[in-house]
Design a protein around this motif. Sequence first.
Motif, short mmCIF file in Angstrom:
data_model
loop_
_atom_site.label_atom_id
_atom_site.label_comp_id
_atom_site.label_asym_id
_atom_site.label_seq_id
_atom_site.Cartn_x
_atom_site.Cartn_y
_atom_site.Cartn_z
N ARG A 26 0.82 -1.22 0.00
CA ARG A 26 0.00 0.00 0.00
C ARG A 26 0.85 1.27 0.00
O ARG A 26 0.58 2.21 0.75
N VAL A 40 5.51 -2.60 -7.31
CA VAL A 40 5.36 -4.05 -7.42
C VAL A 40 6.62 -4.69 -7.99
O VAL A 40 7.03 -5.77 -7.57
N THR A 88 -0.20 -9.73 -9.04
CA THR A 88 0.38 -8.38 -8.94
C THR A 88 -0.70 -7.30 -9.00
O THR A 88 -0.56 -6.28 -8.34
N THR A 89 -1.77 -7.52 -9.76
CA THR A 89 -2.81 -6.47 -9.80
C THR A 89 -3.45 -6.31 -8.43
O THR A 89 -3.72 -5.19 -8.00
N VAL A 92 -0.96 -4.37 -6.28
CA VAL A 92 -0.94 -2.96 -6.67
C VAL A 92 -2.19 -2.23 -6.17
O VAL A 92 -2.12 -1.08 -5.74
N ALA A 93 -3.32 -2.92 -6.22
CA ALA A 93 -4.59 -2.29 -5.83
C ALA A 93 -4.80 -2.30 -4.32
O ALA A 93 -5.80 -1.78 -3.84
N GLY A 94 -3.88 -2.90 -3.57
CA GLY A 94 -4.03 -2.91 -2.11
C GLY A 94 -4.96 -3.98 -1.58
O GLY A 94 -5.46 -3.87 -0.47
N ARG A 95 -5.19 -5.04 -2.38
CA ARG A 95 -6.06 -6.13 -1.93
C ARG A 95 -5.21 -7.28 -1.42
O ARG A 95 -4.40 -7.84 -2.17
N PRO A 96 -5.38 -7.68 -0.17
CA PRO A 96 -4.48 -8.69 0.43
C PRO A 96 -4.83 -10.12 0.03
O PRO A 96 -4.92 -11.01 0.88
N ILE A 97 -5.03 -10.34 -1.28
CA ILE A 97 -5.36 -11.70 -1.73
C ILE A 97 -4.38 -12.15 -2.82
O ILE A 97 -4.73 -12.95 -3.68
#
Lengths: 260, 260
Positions: A26, A40, A88-89, A92-97
Amino acid sequence: MDLIKDIALAQRLADAAGEAICEYWRGRIGLETKADDSPVTLADRAAEEAMRRILSAELPHDGIHGEEFGKERPDATRQWVLDPIDGTTSFVAGRPIFGTLIALLEDGFPVLGVIDQPILKERWVGAAGQQTTFNGVPAECRPCRELTDALLATTSPALFDDHAAGHFMALAAKTAHRRMVWGGDCYNYALLASGHIDIVCEAGLKLHDFAALAPIVEGAGGTMCDWNGDPLHAGSTGEVIALGDPARLEDVLEALACGH
Amino acid sequence: MDLIKDIALAQRLADAAGEAICEYWRGRIGLETKADDSPVTLADRAAEEAMRRILSAELPHDGIHGEEFGKERPDATRQWVLDPIDGTTSFVAGRPIFGTLIALLEDGFPVLGVIDQPILKERWVGAAGQQTTFNGVPAECRPCRELTDALLATTSPALFDDHAAGHFMALAAKTAHRRMVWGGDCYNYALLASGHIDIVCEAGLKLHDFAALAPIVEGAGGTMCDWNGDPLHAGSTGEVIALGDPARLEDVLEALACGH
């Protein structure tokens, strides 16, 4: 016995990668980086370098096949396949998955896999002949009596070319498609191994994307193969199916084959 | 002054909903439930009931419009719009990127919104004329100089009928589409308000899906509107755009209009 040592080493690789990745999460240090390197990219490289340092020091005869820095000793029987950030997307988007993927291949076949989610501190470990674990506790796929009840997941429509899309849509139409899950990369396979998702079906994957997943899914009682039902190995095409309940494999292969 | 009281109440609603939802997370009590009620249904209902109990006791003249239990006092000027679990497929699949949505509408327009992720303990709060917060700390959208650099997110291809899909694809083609993010529901809007995503574009949303999002995005410096650029309200069609950098709005509307 060797496998137990390898599992312990793989866990240390995951620890090292996770530490490197968390620094970039983030945008923590994104703004201080060079203009032409995305956060990233920097996280990916730092994590793979951290893992390579440990492998080179401790297992200097093993091969390494990493997403970022390519191959070392490609003729070795034992190959460590590394994907520092799969998804990686999402990163980059801040999603912890997203996840760090670590696999050990012997003669081209995966015998050990780790999926590590460093932000949530979640880790799945699978190895040939052993029960898969989630944070050290046994993980198990769930039964799926009917294909129409199956929760299907896939990362992106962009994974499929027109041909593969036809086959995928034919399978999707036979599942509980109104509940279908999009996005997620390796994390979907981890959730399948923990009994929350029934099928993951994808195309266009590279060896570093799928090698770690098979031992985890299979050690949790599921099955993982290509779209013809054949085991995954270093030469597979990257059209993969993971299935929580192996009893549904024939149904899935038949549904996929109906596409055009 | 009233808005401050309303924000405090909305936070208590989110606390109550989160407590109810966590009990059902990843099958914790799924197996003991009645055969015809899915865990997500039970969690949805329990969370909405918990919120309705508080509202009915403390604001008996306000209207309530909930996803699960419908409308009470639909003629009231002030309406609380509740979606206990936005992102049910993510909830069912064990992915902690769903959210509880709470909005307050005055004369049909949203003036307060909460997105709460109870598993990760993440909460975004937005209100008219106030800076949006993420876990109590100011949240801010990021600038986006060129549409070609924009990270675009959307939940599922199934949201779009053929007509809307044409418009959406025209927009996607103008963005950094190779990095496009799928899945995520309300969590994508939250990440936009924290400066990690640039555009969210969706269709087919209901009032309870979008009402809470607008005050959060706008209080973080972004803009949220329908596909014509008009403000969202109780009568909007559910074709929505959220944009972190309002300077790109004309570009986005133009790209969308090019679809067919």
